[in-house]
Design a protein around this motif. Sequence first.
Motif, PDB file in Angstrom:
ATOM      1  N   GLN A 184       0.830  -1.202   0.000  1.00  0.00           N
ATOM      2  CA  GLN A 184       0.000   0.000   0.000  1.00  0.00           C
ATOM      3  C   GLN A 184       0.865   1.253   0.000  1.00  0.00           C
ATOM      4  O   GLN A 184       0.631   2.195  -0.772  1.00  0.00           O
ATOM      5  CB  GLN A 184      -0.909   0.005   1.240  1.00  0.00           C
ATOM      6  CG  GLN A 184      -1.661   1.304   1.485  1.00  0.00           C
ATOM      7  CD  GLN A 184      -2.975   1.385   0.737  1.00  0.00           C
ATOM      8  OE1 GLN A 184      -3.395   0.413   0.105  1.00  0.00           O
ATOM      9  NE2 GLN A 184      -3.628   2.520   0.805  1.00  0.00           N
ATOM     10  N   GLU A 188       1.079   4.091  -2.994  1.00  0.00           N
ATOM     11  CA  GLU A 188       0.839   5.511  -2.779  1.00  0.00           C
ATOM     12  C   GLU A 188       2.062   6.335  -3.169  1.00  0.00           C
ATOM     13  O   GLU A 188       1.932   7.424  -3.750  1.00  0.00           O
ATOM     14  CB  GLU A 188       0.450   5.758  -1.322  1.00  0.00           C
ATOM     15  CG  GLU A 188      -0.896   5.170  -0.950  1.00  0.00           C
ATOM     16  CD  GLU A 188      -1.353   5.568   0.441  1.00  0.00           C
ATOM     17  OE1 GLU A 188      -0.902   6.619   0.956  1.00  0.00           O
ATOM     18  OE2 GLU A 188      -2.174   4.830   1.021  1.00  0.00           O
ATOM     19  N   ARG A 239      -6.756  -9.636   0.363  1.00  0.00           N
ATOM     20  CA  ARG A 239      -7.882  -8.919   0.976  1.00  0.00           C
ATOM     21  C   ARG A 239      -8.508  -9.763   2.074  1.00  0.00           C
ATOM     22  O   ARG A 239      -8.829  -9.259   3.160  1.00  0.00           O
ATOM     23  CB  ARG A 239      -8.927  -8.570  -0.082  1.00  0.00           C
ATOM     24  CG  ARG A 239     -10.155  -7.877   0.521  1.00  0.00           C
ATOM     25  CD  ARG A 239     -11.319  -7.821  -0.443  1.00  0.00           C
ATOM     26  NE  ARG A 239     -12.487  -7.217   0.193  1.00  0.00           N
ATOM     27  CZ  ARG A 239     -13.361  -7.885   0.945  1.00  0.00           C
ATOM     28  NH1 ARG A 239     -13.184  -9.182   1.158  1.00  0.00           N
ATOM     29  NH2 ARG A 239     -14.385  -7.273   1.496  1.00  0.00           N
ATOM     30  N   SER A 265      -8.400  -0.256   0.238  1.00  0.00           N
ATOM     31  CA  SER A 265      -7.769  -0.270  -1.086  1.00  0.00           C
ATOM     32  C   SER A 265      -7.896  -1.634  -1.754  1.00  0.00           C
ATOM     33  O   SER A 265      -8.221  -1.735  -2.944  1.00  0.00           O
ATOM     34  CB  SER A 265      -6.288   0.106  -0.960  1.00  0.00           C
ATOM     35  OG  SER A 265      -6.136   1.443  -0.556  1.00  0.00           O
ATOM     36  N   ALA A 268     -11.426  -2.166  -2.939  1.00  0.00           N
ATOM     37  CA  ALA A 268     -11.703  -1.424  -4.169  1.00  0.00           C
ATOM     38  C   ALA A 268     -11.151  -2.160  -5.378  1.00  0.00           C
ATOM     39  O   ALA A 268     -11.802  -2.244  -6.435  1.00  0.00           O
ATOM     40  CB  ALA A 268     -11.101  -0.020  -4.074  1.00  0.00           C
ATOM     41  N   LEU A 282      -1.440  -3.997  -7.295  1.00  0.00           N
ATOM     42  CA  LEU A 282      -2.152  -2.960  -6.558  1.00  0.00           C
ATOM     43  C   LEU A 282      -1.585  -1.580  -6.880  1.00  0.00           C
ATOM     44  O   LEU A 282      -2.330  -0.588  -6.918  1.00  0.00           O
ATOM     45  CB  LEU A 282      -2.079  -3.209  -5.049  1.00  0.00           C
ATOM     46  CG  LEU A 282      -2.866  -2.215  -4.185  1.00  0.00           C
ATOM     47  CD1 LEU A 282      -4.365  -2.352  -4.428  1.00  0.00           C
ATOM     48  CD2 LEU A 282      -2.541  -2.393  -2.711  1.00  0.00           C
ATOM     49  N   PHE A 286      -3.809   1.471  -8.130  1.00  0.00           N
ATOM     50  CA  PHE A 286      -3.866   2.713  -7.362  1.00  0.00           C
ATOM     51  C   PHE A 286      -3.624   3.913  -8.273  1.00  0.00           C
ATOM     52  O   PHE A 286      -4.333   4.917  -8.199  1.00  0.00           O
ATOM     53  CB  PHE A 286      -2.829   2.677  -6.237  1.00  0.00           C
ATOM     54  CG  PHE A 286      -3.230   3.469  -5.026  1.00  0.00           C
ATOM     55  CD1 PHE A 286      -3.942   2.888  -3.993  1.00  0.00           C
ATOM     56  CD2 PHE A 286      -2.889   4.802  -4.917  1.00  0.00           C
ATOM     57  CE1 PHE A 286      -4.314   3.624  -2.881  1.00  0.00           C
ATOM     58  CE2 PHE A 286      -3.251   5.551  -3.812  1.00  0.00           C
ATOM     59  CZ  PHE A 286      -3.966   4.953  -2.787  1.00  0.00           C
ATOM     60  N   MET A 290      -7.502   5.157  -8.360  1.00  0.00           N
ATOM     61  CA  MET A 290      -7.760   5.693  -7.017  1.00  0.00           C
ATOM     62  C   MET A 290      -7.542   7.198  -6.933  1.00  0.00           C
ATOM     63  O   MET A 290      -7.751   7.783  -5.876  1.00  0.00           O
ATOM     64  CB  MET A 290      -6.879   4.970  -5.984  1.00  0.00           C
ATOM     65  CG  MET A 290      -7.204   3.500  -5.808  1.00  0.00           C
ATOM     66  SD  MET A 290      -8.793   3.207  -4.992  1.00  0.00           S
ATOM     67  CE  MET A 290      -8.348   3.506  -3.286  1.00  0.00           C
TER      68      MET A 290
END
Length: 295
Positions: A184, A188, A239, A265, A268, A282, A286, A290
């Motif tokens: 994550q 980001e 998840r 996240s 989603a 991911l 993102f 996102m």
Amino acid sequence: MAIKVGLVGLGRMGRAIHARLTENGCEVMAWDQDARAMKSAADHQVRLADSPRAAAAFGEFVISSITEDNGVRAIYRGQDGFLSGDVKGKMFIEMSTLQPMTGRELAPVVEAAGARMIDSPVFGTIPHVRQGKLYAMVGGTPDDLERARPVLEILAGKIALMGPNGAGYAMKLAVNLGLASFIQATAESLALGVREGLQLEQMLDILGEAPTANGWFAGRKGALKGEPADVTLDLKTLRKDILSVVATAAIDGQPMPLSSGVLASLSAAVASGWGDRDIGDLAQFFREHMGQKFN
């Protein structure tokens, strides 16, 4: 005499476990609820059982490696499940990634049936299975671990007794939380840099030298860039694991604000149809889905 093992679960990990055990002289009878997995196994001359009960009847040791808690409960306690037959004297090695309370729930039921059970989730990739270099985190008694050791040592280069039943699952959730949080944070970081006009390739090179660099990052640069990659662990399974983290923490009264954000996240991504893709994807999700779009 060859060690006899009943195996339930013929996904990526289960198939690799089967191959490793048979290559090391074990006799294995396997079962999976997925008809496609059973057909594929039959095509590869895998000896198949017609139910979890039959797999347990075959093996002195019984390994299960499937996806989630209710599925494990069903293969133990359901119709034609392990415990629907005579399992006296058998050793159950439960290798799924589950909530600790599931291990604490099932162990006494297995014991009441005259058998023993350890939880032994592992970390490592498919090549680690094939090389016998998984890391097994065990919940159970020292005596039960010693009994299971001849099988575990075929699969795992390192074995750690974490505590009573459920403790192995707790450690595996802690491991996967660290991995998910790193993914994550990386997603980001890359999204922020791209928005600021940085080049993705250069960012990955620099992050590979940063204090946070690790082996997983080095091996998944292609996926982080958005290139097609082999699936080591899919997003829907990660998840599920983080949902287990949040649920377990809620029972314990432990706030998990970071975990809740990671879960959002991952949820989603799964809801957008990315569930079967590798966890490294991911970062691409993102960047592409996102962020707020400005005209």
